[in-house]
Motif scaffolding. Structure first.
Motif, mmCIF file in Angstrom:
data_model
loop_
_atom_site.group_PDB
_atom_site.id
_atom_site.type_symbol
_atom_site.label_atom_id
_atom_site.label_comp_id
_atom_site.label_asym_id
_atom_site.label_seq_id
_atom_site.Cartn_x
_atom_site.Cartn_y
_atom_site.Cartn_z
ATOM 1 N N ALA A 241 23.064 -4.290 -37.271
ATOM 2 C CA ALA A 241 24.394 -3.896 -36.779
ATOM 3 C C ALA A 241 24.411 -3.849 -35.255
ATOM 4 O O ALA A 241 25.398 -4.188 -34.621
ATOM 5 N N MET A 242 23.296 -3.465 -34.665
ATOM 6 C CA MET A 242 23.214 -3.343 -33.218
ATOM 7 C C MET A 242 23.443 -4.682 -32.522
ATOM 8 O O MET A 242 23.970 -4.744 -31.415
ATOM 9 N N ILE A 243 23.001 -5.771 -33.174
ATOM 10 C CA ILE A 243 23.182 -7.096 -32.555
ATOM 11 C C ILE A 243 24.389 -7.816 -33.128
ATOM 12 O O ILE A 243 24.518 -9.031 -32.993
ATOM 13 N N GLY A 244 25.261 -7.080 -33.804
ATOM 14 C CA GLY A 244 26.500 -7.661 -34.310
ATOM 15 C C GLY A 244 26.333 -8.383 -35.629
ATOM 16 O O GLY A 244 27.178 -9.185 -36.015
ATOM 17 N N GLY A 245 25.235 -8.127 -36.313
ATOM 18 C CA GLY A 245 25.004 -8.775 -37.594
ATOM 19 C C GLY A 245 25.170 -7.813 -38.756
ATOM 20 O O GLY A 245 25.524 -6.652 -38.572
ATOM 21 N N ASN A 278 25.142 -10.036 -25.121
ATOM 22 C CA ASN A 278 23.790 -10.412 -25.522
ATOM 23 C C ASN A 278 22.775 -9.519 -24.823
ATOM 24 O O ASN A 278 21.924 -9.990 -24.091
ATOM 25 N N SER A 279 22.890 -8.229 -25.029
ATOM 26 C CA SER A 279 22.019 -7.296 -24.300
ATOM 27 C C SER A 279 22.010 -5.963 -25.030
ATOM 28 O O SER A 279 22.976 -5.610 -25.703
ATOM 29 N N PHE A 280 20.924 -5.202 -24.875
ATOM 30 C CA PHE A 280 20.900 -3.877 -25.468
ATOM 31 C C PHE A 280 21.747 -2.908 -24.659
ATOM 32 O O PHE A 280 22.296 -1.986 -25.171
#
Lengths: 281, 219
Positions: A241-245, A278-280
């Motif tokens: 979820a954190m990377i949009g998945g 594209n970053s934390f």
């Protein structure tokens, strides 16, 4: 005339009664209106609180992941710069010890040197799999390939790997997170399920990227792991979820475990609906 | 007589609920419990005084003062923001002073019904109850509103004060026009009974929610 006066008084009384009733109803209506407003406010507050909680959890997870990566990086450097160097020096020293030994002892020494060489190689591979820089430079597909080779060499589990579609970059951070999800899944398979085979498949499509991880272990019921703190499965879902998945985990007793991570490269979003970079941070 | 017995009974039950739950209540509701006991005593004394002296003016003056002071303190504890506390404090202080002046100057306590004081009292507490409703909306807690004593208390005050104010207006109108209306008597008594019921219910549902309440006003 008296009759007219009585009728007028009766009318007056009726009017007073009606006014009193209307006023009472008005007051009750005010209270009911307040109740409706209050409930709406409660719903709104609850929603805001949930959003704040979700954002907080996201930030917490990002921080945890950053700390973890920093730790991995430090360990990786330590292994590469320190431990493997020392072992290489030991290997060199052992070569010089070979002079003046009888054949039997020379053979034993050579066997030990072989084991040491293998250990140095394994440590280097482990160091690379922990290092963000190596994963970023190699890319996801290559990094998984090396990891598969390392796992297959260990003989503990048989790992198969398949890629379909044209490989493209998902971004360093996302690829790192996906790689960590893979490592987590393999760890789970080794630690808990007793699996003998582990399948990895990457699907690259224009509008969708899919990572599927499947083992043939003992499986589990989702309810049995749901409320356990430190659950690696929840970690997988949160990282995705954190990377949009989106990660879906399917398992049943005796049926192994299947982890699917879907990522939409063209349309990224995080859990609170904002667009995702594209970053934390 | 039946109406009086019913009023006494309701008043007694409300006071009893307050005393039984006293230790579990927050400070404003403890004060409310004490007020309900005083109301019960007032009802009984009122009846006897009417029988003995044919009027109850002094009881009504005293009752108005007790009601004003009690509700003022309760609202002071219930308000969270300093501004609201200040406004409430100023209004009720002025009201208290007016009740006292009225009792000695405009409507002597031994010979006149305190209609001025009661009217002013109703107006002030309608305003204050609306202020509290506003605060409740601003700081809505995640508790079912029907389980919040503050809601029932404030609704009781708003309904009672609003109804009694309207009753006074209509009673004065009737008196000046020689009209007799039974509905006003019914409305008057009904409002008082409902007031006690709602206050008793407020005490019944109120729980000392420490750390989870906007009106965590313990001593």
């Amino acid at each position: 005339m008296p009759q007219v006066k009585v009728i007028a008084a009766a009318d007056e009384i009726t009017r007073i009664e009606v006014m009193t009733s209307i006023f009472s109803v008005f007051l009750v209506g005010c209270v009911i209106y307040f109740v409706v407003l209050y409930r709406n406010r409660q719903v709104k507050n609850k929603k805001e609180q949930e959003e704040r909680e979700a954002i907080f959890q996201q930030e917490l997870l990002k921080t945890q992941v950053e700390i973890q990566e920093q730790t991995f990086e430090q360990i990786s450097k330590e292994i590469h710069d320190n431990i493997t160097q020392v072992l290489s020096f030991v290997k060199l020293t052992m070569r010089s010890l070979g002079n003046g030994l009888d054949e039997a002892n020379k053979a034993k020494l050579n066997d030990s040197r072989e084991l040491l060489s293998q250990t140095i190689i394994d440590l280097r591979d482990m160091s690379k799999s922990m290092s963000f820089e190596h994963i970023a430079s190699a890319g996801l597909a290559k990094s998984i390939e090396k990891e598969v080779e390392r796992m297959n060499k260990s003989d503990v589990i048989k790992v198969s790997y398949a890629i379909s579609g044209k490989i493209y970059s998902l971004g360093e951070q996302r690829e790192l997170v996906l790689f960590r999800i893979l490592q987590e899944s393999i760890n789970n398979a080794l630690k808990h399920s007793g699996a003998k085979h582990f399948n990895i498949s990457l699907q690259y499509r224009e509008d969708l990227f899919n990572l599927t991880l499947q083992d043939d272990g003992s499986g589990f019921t989702p309810a049995s792991v749901e409320n356990k703190s430190g659950s690696g499965l929840r970690n997988i879902e949160n990282r995705a979820a954190m990377i949009g998945g989106k990660a879906t985990i399917d398992s049943a007793p005796g049926k192994g475990c299947r982890v699917c991570v879907d990522l939409y490269p063209l349309k990224q979003f995080n859990t609170n609906g904002a667009s995702h970079s594209n970053s934390f941070s | 007589m039946m109406l009086f017995i019913f009023r006494i009974l309701i008043s007694f039950i409300a006071a009893l609920v307050g005393m039984v739950r006293y230790k579990k209540l927050t400070m404003p509701f403890k004060i409310l419990s004490i007020y309900l006991v005083l109301v019960f005593i007032q009802e009984i004394v009122n009846k006897f005084y009417i029988i003995l002296h044919k009027n109850n003016y002094i009881i009504m003056h005293a009752g108005t003062l007790i009601k004003c002071v009690s509700l003022s303190i309760i609202y002071y504890y219930l308000f969270q923001k300093r501004t609201a506390k200040t406004i409430s404090g100023i209004l009720t202080s002025l009201l208290t002073i007016f009740i006292l002046i009225n009792a000695f100057v405009f409507e002597p306590f031994d010979s006149t019904f305190p209609s001025n004081a009661l009217t002013a009292d109703d107006v002030v507490f309608v305003i204050i109850s609306l202020l509290l409703f506003k605060q409740m909306l601003q700081y809505a807690v995640q508790v079912n509103i029907y389980k919040q004593g503050i809601f029932w208390f404030n609704s009781a005050v708003l309904f009672f004060s609003g109804t009694m104010f309207a009753n006074f207006v209509l009673v004065n109108y009737n008196a000046s026009n020689n009209i007799k209306s039974e509905i006003l008597t019914f409305s008057w008594n009904g409002a008082e009974i409902l007031f006690n019921i709602l206050l008793g219910f407020a005490i019944l549902v109120e729980i000392n929610r420490k750390g989870n309440s906007m009106y965590n006003a313990t001593s």
